[in-house]
Design a protein around this motif. Structure first.
Motif, mmCIF file in Angstrom:
data_model
loop_
_atom_site.group_PDB
_atom_site.id
_atom_site.type_symbol
_atom_site.label_atom_id
_atom_site.label_comp_id
_atom_site.label_asym_id
_atom_site.label_seq_id
_atom_site.Cartn_x
_atom_site.Cartn_y
_atom_site.Cartn_z
ATOM 1 N N PHE A 187 20.218 -64.206 13.674
ATOM 2 C CA PHE A 187 20.221 -63.924 15.111
ATOM 3 C C PHE A 187 18.832 -64.089 15.710
ATOM 4 N N PHE A 188 17.829 -63.440 15.113
ATOM 5 C CA PHE A 188 16.484 -63.492 15.680
ATOM 6 C C PHE A 188 15.859 -64.870 15.527
ATOM 7 N N ILE A 219 9.769 -65.506 21.862
ATOM 8 C CA ILE A 219 9.258 -65.945 20.558
ATOM 9 C C ILE A 219 8.588 -64.790 19.836
ATOM 10 N N VAL A 220 7.750 -64.054 20.553
ATOM 11 C CA VAL A 220 7.059 -62.918 19.920
ATOM 12 C C VAL A 220 8.060 -61.846 19.491
ATOM 13 N N GLY A 221 8.973 -61.474 20.396
ATOM 14 C CA GLY A 221 9.953 -60.440 20.062
ATOM 15 C C GLY A 221 10.916 -60.872 18.973
ATOM 16 N N GLY A 222 11.402 -62.112 19.052
ATOM 17 C CA GLY A 222 12.318 -62.598 18.021
ATOM 18 C C GLY A 222 11.662 -62.698 16.663
ATOM 19 N N ALA A 251 5.610 -64.505 10.885
ATOM 20 C CA ALA A 251 4.284 -64.001 11.223
ATOM 21 C C ALA A 251 3.460 -65.063 11.957
ATOM 22 N N ALA A 252 3.581 -66.308 11.496
ATOM 23 C CA ALA A 252 2.874 -67.385 12.193
ATOM 24 C C ALA A 252 3.427 -67.591 13.596
ATOM 25 N N ALA A 253 4.738 -67.431 13.756
ATOM 26 C CA ALA A 253 5.344 -67.612 15.075
ATOM 27 C C ALA A 253 4.890 -66.531 16.048
ATOM 28 N N VAL A 254 4.646 -65.321 15.567
ATOM 29 C CA VAL A 254 4.143 -64.261 16.445
ATOM 30 C C VAL A 254 2.789 -64.652 17.030
ATOM 31 N N VAL A 255 1.890 -65.133 16.165
ATOM 32 C CA VAL A 255 0.549 -65.526 16.621
ATOM 33 C C VAL A 255 0.631 -66.733 17.552
ATOM 34 N N LEU A 256 1.435 -67.721 17.170
ATOM 35 C CA LEU A 256 1.556 -68.918 17.996
ATOM 36 C C LEU A 256 2.202 -68.606 19.345
#
Length: 364
Positions: free
Chosen positions: A117-118, A18-21, A80-85
């Motif tokens: 893709f991501f 999730i963070v990388g994608g 950006a929200a998905a990176v934090v979550l």
């Protein structure tokens, strides 16, 4: 959330995917915004709007650019929200998992405008957060052991008549056991015979210690549906890898047709210094990325045969994505219908009731 529990491997994999994608989505959005107002983009949009069915919509280039700009900003905000979550998910934050699940759908849809893709990778990773092992971990439930086969019993405690079995002869023989360790007339030091005849030798001795914590379960072999699903997956992976390598070799040997096709579809690339060598390099980058995805799918198929539940869920999602891609490809190349059929059969085998029942044995 203060209780320390070992984090399941599927949660770790999902969190970092999730963070990388999401970071990949942010990089793609930044690249898209940087060339959104360029002359080449305007000419490409004008050409698209001049062709049917868009020529009757009455939409100008400015409106399309503004829409793409807003969509890119929204996608970037979701990413950006998905990176934090995703980071908080790795720390067993229950609310982050729920919000991330809701956020995965609009992120997947809006991310299609930037390649998809991501964003698809993030959506697949979110599915791993809801497999049984992940759900238990987020609820604070430790890994559950299978219940023992029979009632618990302290070592050395004699079994009751019900524990000895339904044979009515067991209890009378057990009651006839002598109180002293050596029967009358037996030499000193001789071993004490069992208080039951030899035809009951298979029955545990009433005073024998009973091992606890070692459940005995009837062996269950892997269903044929799981085996065939893995075999079909490996066949599809082999065909896909051979196809990608063939395209890369053909492009390297004669890049002219590929270069001409790219110029025909995107005339604006002619003024950007695109050469045949760059076309070959781009083609091989795509081949390597495709081979990595194929290798990942093959590994998931292997883990599925080993009874890993989250690998089966991941494989179901990957096969569903492959079916969608093969369906589009079959419209342009009818030969792809064969691969589409194999993928559909694989998905059906993975969803069969006996397949699901076998994987429930490994739930903790």
């Amino acid at each position: 959330m203060s209780e320390k529990l070992p984090r399941p491997s599927q949660v770790t994999l999902a969190g970092w995917l999730i963070v990388g994608g999401s970071l990949g989505v942010l990089a793609t959005v930044y690249s898209q915004l940087s060339r959104l107002r360029s002359l080449d983009t305007r000419e490409s949009i004008e050409k698209t709007l001049a062709e049917p069915p868009f020529d009757h919509l009455g939409v100008d280039v400015g409106t399309v650019l503004d829409t793409m700009h807003v969509l890119a900003l929204v996608t970037g905000a979701f990413a950006a929200a998905a990176v934090v979550l995703g980071w908080h998910v790795l720390r067993r934050h229950q609310a982050s998992r729920i919000v991330l699940t809701v956020l995965a759908v609009p992120l997947l849809l809006s991310g299609m405008a930037s390649g998809g893709f991501f964003s698809t990778l993030v959506a697949v990773a979110v599915v791993l957060l809801w497999v049984p092992q992940s759900r238990d971990w987020f609820r604070g439930i430790p890994a559950r052991e299978a219940p023992p086969a029979g009632p618990s019993q302290a070592p050395g405690e004699p079994r009751s008549s019900q524990q000895l079995g339904p044979n009515p002869r067991q209890r009378p023989y057990a009651q006839q056991a002598p109180e002293q360790g050596t029967p009358q007339g037996a030499p000193q030091g001789a071993p004490t015979p069992p208080p039951y005849p030899s035809w009951l030798a298979g029955t545990p001795h009433p005073a024998a210690p009973v091992r606890t914590g070692q459940p005995v379960q009837p062996p269950q072999s892997r269903p044929a549906t799981v085996t065939w699903a893995a075999v079909l997956t490996w066949i599809l992976c082999a065909l896909g890898a051979l196809g990608l390598l063939a395209v890369g070799v053909i492009c390297t040997a004669d890049p002219g047709p590929f270069y001409d096709e790219m110029m025909r579809q995107n005339p604006e690339l002619r003024g950007q210094g695109l050469t045949e060598d760059l076309v070959v390099a781009s083609m091989w980058i795509g081949v390597v990325m495709g081979l990595a995805a194929i290798a990942f799918t093959a590994v998931m198929a292997y883990l599925t045969t080993r009874g890993v539940a989250w690998a089966r869920v991941t494989l179901v999602v990957l096969v569903a994505i492959a079916i969608a891609l093969l369906l589009i490809a079959s419209l342009m190349a009818p030969v792809m219908v064969a691969g589409l059929s194999l993928a559909a059969v694989t998905l059906a085998l993975l969803l069969r009731p006996e397949t699901r029942a076998w994987f429930h044995r490994f739930d903790r």
